[in-house]
Design an enzyme around this catalytic site. Structure first.
Site, PDB file in Angstrom:
ATOM      1  N   CYS A  49      25.692  34.064 -66.540  1.00  0.00           N
ATOM      2  CA  CYS A  49      24.292  33.445 -67.097  1.00  0.00           C
ATOM      3  C   CYS A  49      24.157  33.062 -65.752  1.00  0.00           C
ATOM      4  O   CYS A  49      24.473  31.861 -65.315  1.00  0.00           O
ATOM      5  CB  CYS A  49      24.419  32.650 -68.026  1.00  0.00           C
ATOM      6  N   TRP A  82      26.176  32.455 -78.409  1.00  0.00           N
ATOM      7  CA  TRP A  82      27.134  32.130 -77.157  1.00  0.00           C
ATOM      8  C   TRP A  82      28.546  31.570 -78.146  1.00  0.00           C
ATOM      9  O   TRP A  82      28.322  30.582 -78.957  1.00  0.00           O
ATOM     10  CB  TRP A  82      26.907  31.283 -76.469  1.00  0.00           C
ATOM     11  N   ARG A 114      16.649  31.098 -79.477  1.00  0.00           N
ATOM     12  CA  ARG A 114      17.783  31.084 -78.920  1.00  0.00           C
ATOM     13  C   ARG A 114      18.569  29.889 -78.452  1.00  0.00           C
ATOM     14  O   ARG A 114      17.998  28.912 -77.775  1.00  0.00           O
ATOM     15  CB  ARG A 114      18.011  32.184 -77.742  1.00  0.00           C
ATOM     16  N   THR A 116      20.430  28.991 -75.886  1.00  0.00           N
ATOM     17  CA  THR A 116      20.602  29.223 -74.491  1.00  0.00           C
ATOM     18  C   THR A 116      21.727  28.385 -73.569  1.00  0.00           C
ATOM     19  O   THR A 116      22.012  27.082 -74.000  1.00  0.00           O
ATOM     20  CB  THR A 116      19.331  29.164 -73.651  1.00  0.00           C
ATOM     21  N   TYR A 180      14.675  40.176 -65.218  1.00  0.00           N
ATOM     22  CA  TYR A 180      14.721  40.374 -66.325  1.00  0.00           C
ATOM     23  C   TYR A 180      13.443  40.688 -67.142  1.00  0.00           C
ATOM     24  O   TYR A 180      13.574  41.595 -68.115  1.00  0.00           O
ATOM     25  CB  TYR A 180      15.045  39.121 -67.152  1.00  0.00           C
TER      26      TYR A 180
END
Length: 312
Positions: A49, A82, A114, A116, A180
Site C-alpha cells: 500500500c 487486511w 473499508r 484501510t 487507481y
C-alpha cells in the site's frame, strides 16, 4: 463493513472515487487534540500500500521506531479485509486481533467503509484514532517531534509548508490517486481521462527534476516521500496491471534517477518490498485467474549508481 473498492467507490459513469478518511484525530496539546505519547500508538501498514508505505518511511526517517510501534498486514487483502497472517497464529502480537477491521469496529461499531491502511491505533483502547493518510505523516513530522532522533531531517519545514501542501494536493489528485482512477475505471472514457491526467503530470515532474535533486531543490521533504511510493510501484504494478502504459518509470531519465536516489537511502530501501508489491497487485487482479506473479522486472537496477544532478 466494506472490503472492496467496487462496493461503494465506483460511480455510475465508471469513475473511481476513493472513499474519505473517517478517523482524523489530530495530535498535540491543543483543544480536541490527542497527546502524542511515547509508545502509546501502533502504526498498521502494508508493503503493498502506497498510502501506508509513506507513513512507514517517515517513521523511519525521523527515528520514531521506538516511539511508535509497527504492525504489518498480509499483502493480499482477503474477504475479511487486511489480515495479520504474517504474525504467529495470524494475530497482531500487540493489538491481539486477526483483522484490522476489528480495530475499526472498536472505534465505531457503525463504521461501514473499508478498513484501510495506514491506521494508527491507540494501544490502550485497541481503537483506530487516525487513518487519514493525507495528514498522518505531517503529524509524525510536527506533533511527534519531541520523540524524533537528534539528526532527523525536517521534512515539513515551516517556510515551505504552504508550497508542500499545495504540491501534495497535486500529487494526490494527479499521480498517487490517478493510477487507481485508471486501474479501477469501468468505462473507457474514465480510464483515458485518468491516464491522460497522470502522464501530463509525470511529464511536468520530469521537467521539474531536470536540474534539482528533490522536488524542493536540495531539501528532502514530505512531498518526496509521497511521490516515491507511486514511482516505486509503477513498473511492477501500475504499468502492467492498471494499464498506465505510455511509459515505464525507467523511460523517464530524471524521475528514474530521482527514484533510485531515494531508494538507496535506508528508510526507503528498508520499507520497499517489490515482491510484496507484485504479489498484492498482480495475484489478485481479475484478469489473472491463475494468480501468476511476474518474475520481473529485475529490481537490481534500483541499485545502479545515481548521477549527480547538473544545476543551472
Amino acid at each position: 463493513m466494506s472490503t472492496d473498492e467496487s462496493q461503494h467507490e465506483i460511480q455510475t459513469d465508471g469513475t473511481f472515487k476513493r472513499q474519505g478518511n473517517h478517523f482524523k484525530q489530530k495530535f498535540g496539546t491543543g483543544a480536541n487534540e490527542l497527546q502524542p505519547e511515547y509508545g502509546r500508538y501502533r502504526l498498521i501498514w502494508g508493503e503493498i500500500c502506497p498510502w501506508s508505505h509513506r507513513a512507514a518511511i517517515v517513521r523511519k526517517l525521523l527515528g520514531l521506531e521506538d516511539a511508535i510501534s509497527i504492525g504489518k498486514v498480509y499483502p493480499i487483502r482477503g474477504k475479511e479485509g487486511w489480515s495479520f497472517k504474517l504474525d504467529i497464529d495470524e494475530i497482531d502480537p500487540v493489538l491481539e486481533i486477526h483483522y484490522l477491521g476489528e480495530a475499526y469496529v472498536a472505534a465505531d461499531p457503525d463504521y461501514d467503509g473499508r478498513a484501510t491502511i495506514p491506521a494508527l491505533v491507540d494501544i490502550t483502547t485497541g481503537k483506530v484514532v487516525n487513518n487519514d493518510y493525507h495528514t498522518l505523516t505531517n503529524q509524525f513530522e510536527v506533533a511527534f517531534k519531541p520523540f524524533q532522533k537528534a539528526d532527523a531531517p525536517d521534512l515539513y519545514p515551516e517556510n515551505l509548508r504552504t508550497e508542500i501542501d499545495d504540491l501534495n494536493v497535486i500529487l494526490f489528485n494527479e499521480v498517487n490517486n490517478a493510477v487507481y482512477q485508471a486501474g479501477f475505471a469501468q468505462s473507457q472514457a474514465a480510464y483515458e481521462k485518468a491516464y491522460d491526467k497522470l502522464f501530463k503530470r509525470l511529464d511536468w515532474l520530469e521537467a521539474r527534476l531536470a536540474h534539482q535533486r528533490y522536488l524542493f531543490g536540495e531539501q528532502l521533504t514530505d512531498s518526496d516521500v509521497r511521490l516515491y511510493v507511486t514511482l516505486a510501484r509503477f513498473d511492477a504494478a501500475y504499468y502492467p496491471v492498471f494499464h498506465t502504459n505510455r511509459n515505464r518509470l525507467i523511460d523517464f531519465p530524471n524521475l528514474w534517477r530521482y527514484a533510485r536516489d531515494l531508494y538507496q537511502q535506508p528508510a526507503f530501501r528498508d520499507t520497499t518490498n517489490f515482491d510484496s508489491i507484485k504479489k498484492g497487485y498482480q495475484a489478485t487482479h481479475a484478469g489473472n485467474p491463475n494468480h501468476l506473479v511476474s518474475k520481473g522486472p529485475d529490481t537490481r537496477i534500483w541499485d545502479e549508481p545515481v548521477q549527480e544532478v547538473k544545476h543551472v
